[in-house]
Enzyme design. Sequence first.
Site, PDB file in Angstrom:
ATOM      1  N   ASP A 353       0.770  -1.287  -0.154  1.00 48.51           N
ATOM      2  CA  ASP A 353       0.498   0.302  -0.034  1.00 48.51           C
ATOM      3  C   ASP A 353       1.039   0.900   0.197  1.00 48.51           C
ATOM      4  O   ASP A 353       2.325   1.241   0.403  1.00 48.51           O
ATOM      5  CB  ASP A 353      -0.849   0.108   1.281  1.00 48.51           C
ATOM      6  N   GLU A 354      -0.022   2.348  -0.110  1.00 47.97           N
ATOM      7  CA  GLU A 354       0.789   3.840  -0.342  1.00 47.97           C
ATOM      8  C   GLU A 354       2.332   3.809  -0.927  1.00 47.97           C
ATOM      9  O   GLU A 354       2.464   4.528  -0.113  1.00 47.97           O
ATOM     10  CB  GLU A 354       0.597   4.181   0.854  1.00 47.97           C
TER      11      GLU A 354
END
Length: 585
Positions: A353-354
């Site tokens: 993620d991210e």
Amino acid sequence: MMSLPSCGRILSSLLLLSITPALAIWPVPEKISSGDKTLWIGEDIHITYNGQRLPWNINSPAKCKGFSSAEIVKGAVSRTLKAILEDAFVPWMLYDRLALEETEPSASAEKTFITSITIAQNGTEKSSKSLIGDIDESYKLSVSGVGEVKIHAVSSIGVLRALESFSQLFFQHSEGGVYTTMAPVDITDKPQYEHRGILFDVSRSYFSVESIYRTIDAMAWNKLNRLHIHATDSQSWPLEIPAMPELSGKGSYAKGKTYTPEDVESIQIYALQRGVQVIFEIDTPGHFGVAALSHPEVVAAWQATPWQNYCAQPPCGQLKLNESKVDKFLDTLMDDFLPRTNAYSSYHHIGGDEVNFNAIALDETVGTNDSTVIQPLLQDFIDKHHGRVRKHGLTPIVWEEFPLHYNVTMGKDVVVQSWLGDEAIRDLVSRGFKTIVSNYNFWYLDCGRGHWLNFDNGPAFQTFYPFNDWCSPAKGWRLIYSYDPRAGLTEEEAKLVIGGEVAAWSESIDETIIDSILWPRSSALAELLWSGRTDAAGQNRSQIDAAPRLSEFRERMVARGVMSAPIYMPFCTQAMNATACEFVM
Ligand SMILES: *[C@@H]1O[C@H](CO)[C@@H](O)[C@H](O)[C@H]1NC(C)=O
Ligand SMILES: *[C@@H]1O[C@H](CO)[C@@H](O)[C@H](O)[C@H]1NC(C)=O
Ligand SMILES: *[C@@H]1O[C@H](CO)[C@@H](O)[C@H](O)[C@H]1NC(C)=O
Ligand SMILES: *[C@@H]1O[C@H](CO)[C@@H](O)[C@H](O)[C@H]1NC(C)=O
Ligand SMILES: *[C@@H]1O[C@H](CO)[C@@H](O)[C@H](O)[C@H]1NC(C)=O
Ligand SMILES: *[C@@H]1O[C@H](CO)[C@@H](O)[C@H](O)[C@H]1NC(C)=O
């Protein structure tokens, strides 16, 4: 290091009557019928398992690492009897005001006791491997009017689910003794979703192994079956890796605030014996900052400032994307860790993620935030890293950004965890990915408690006043319960949504409040995913039906030592009449 806990201290529709508590088995079984006969229960019970006498003893804890069906069942029987006989509660808050004594069954009348529990399991387990993957959790439970209990299940986990339902029939009497007023009972039950879990973040804050055990216990009471441990992040590295002791040696918050290999094994065993599979996440290539303390050669943008340009929260730091030392680093890490989980889990979560493209611009091995340059590097990263997971016989799980934002292709074996909402879920299933839903608009438990960042007087103060966190407001149990992760999907697509997880990110949560963060809200998810969004008549499950049962179940959790938050005040719980606190329009 914690010692391994005991594997046994051994060796229809609901009729709401104002005078009796609701038939509050949580999550509600697929089919249930009950009567109004009182049965008492004591220690004198003849218990057999597949025809053999099953010894049980709630007061003699034994260490055990076993995974045979008999051992799992023995442990479960002993815990069940302890819950019923020692951790029962007097349900004054479920009866009318001041009406407990007159509505309880008479303690002086002649008593009929539970005499036998006959357990029949027609499948067998031999090793931890048979407790992971696609387990048949179905069961049948009957309690006759004369106190004979029968349980049928295919797996030992099915037996465990039946025993949990059985335990929820009983209350403590105010004059002593334990009773049910619902005999005879007949239940046929099985779950609607295969993946029913909690995300537990042990990196932002450290959690003791005891608090993880306590969470696993409560998960088993809720028939939840997946504990996703977000084990590392940019803030701390609590996971001891014997081949790389410097990772936690330099990256843990303090000496001792780590999980030893023995802890990791004990947590997985404790969980499996309770029907819960642990899934570890070592987040990559983002959320990797703290590894820079021991391995600066593999991390880019460590503590870059201003942090908001390079990561979602301080401190920044990502794995470098074009650095051969990263490959060797991840080979060593995975070759150490995964052989310690693959006997107990089907999955490894690689995070994903991210990923911040500006942090990649600070990565001297790449030096640009241009996505046309970065995309092939991310493709290469995921191919290699998923290869490491598969090499150890595990299925990769990845957060949704890799397939949806970074335009990489992935094997169809990969399970994707979605957090950004319904559109992402539709996109993932339309591409054929098995999907685990953690939509932050409904299922993030950390939201709505105020910001944890500080804002100095001045523009930041003005901008962020009144300091709500990013995913405010809080997600109450009613909102969690209202969400249908399969809404709007075709039947084929819906099957790909294999379940969901509530998430307890721990930037401002530690073990002093974890019970009340998780419970009763995770219970709302538990019923939604075990019993389904709609009832037997195809109607959406209603808060009016759920609230009294959840209120009762909350009391059970508290009585068993998990400090669940209340549903609401006793004025609303008394008489089990949810309409007293209903807003009617
Ligand atoms: C529940 O409470 C409402 C209002 O207080 C009352 O009218 C109703 O009869 C009660 N229902 C039951 C089943 O007790
Ligand atoms: C076990 O029982 C279930 C239903 O009670 C049945 O569907 C299944 O085929 C049985 N399995 C075996 C191995 O006998
Ligand atoms: C990756 O690094 C190599 C040198 O090790 C370099 O030749 C290549 O251009 C780099 N690739 C990217 C996309 O920056
Ligand atoms: C890349 O960096 C430039 C300048 O530093 C910035 O304006 C742009 O928004 C960045 N693009 C991305 C995708 O982060
Ligand atoms: C995604 O990657 C494919 C090739 O794998 C390419 O054809 C497509 O243009 C890319 N899309 C975007 C939005 O980058
Ligand atoms: C049932 O709940 C869903 C959300 O899960 C909602 O979209 C739908 O409108 C509800 N149906 C009824 C009849 O209330």
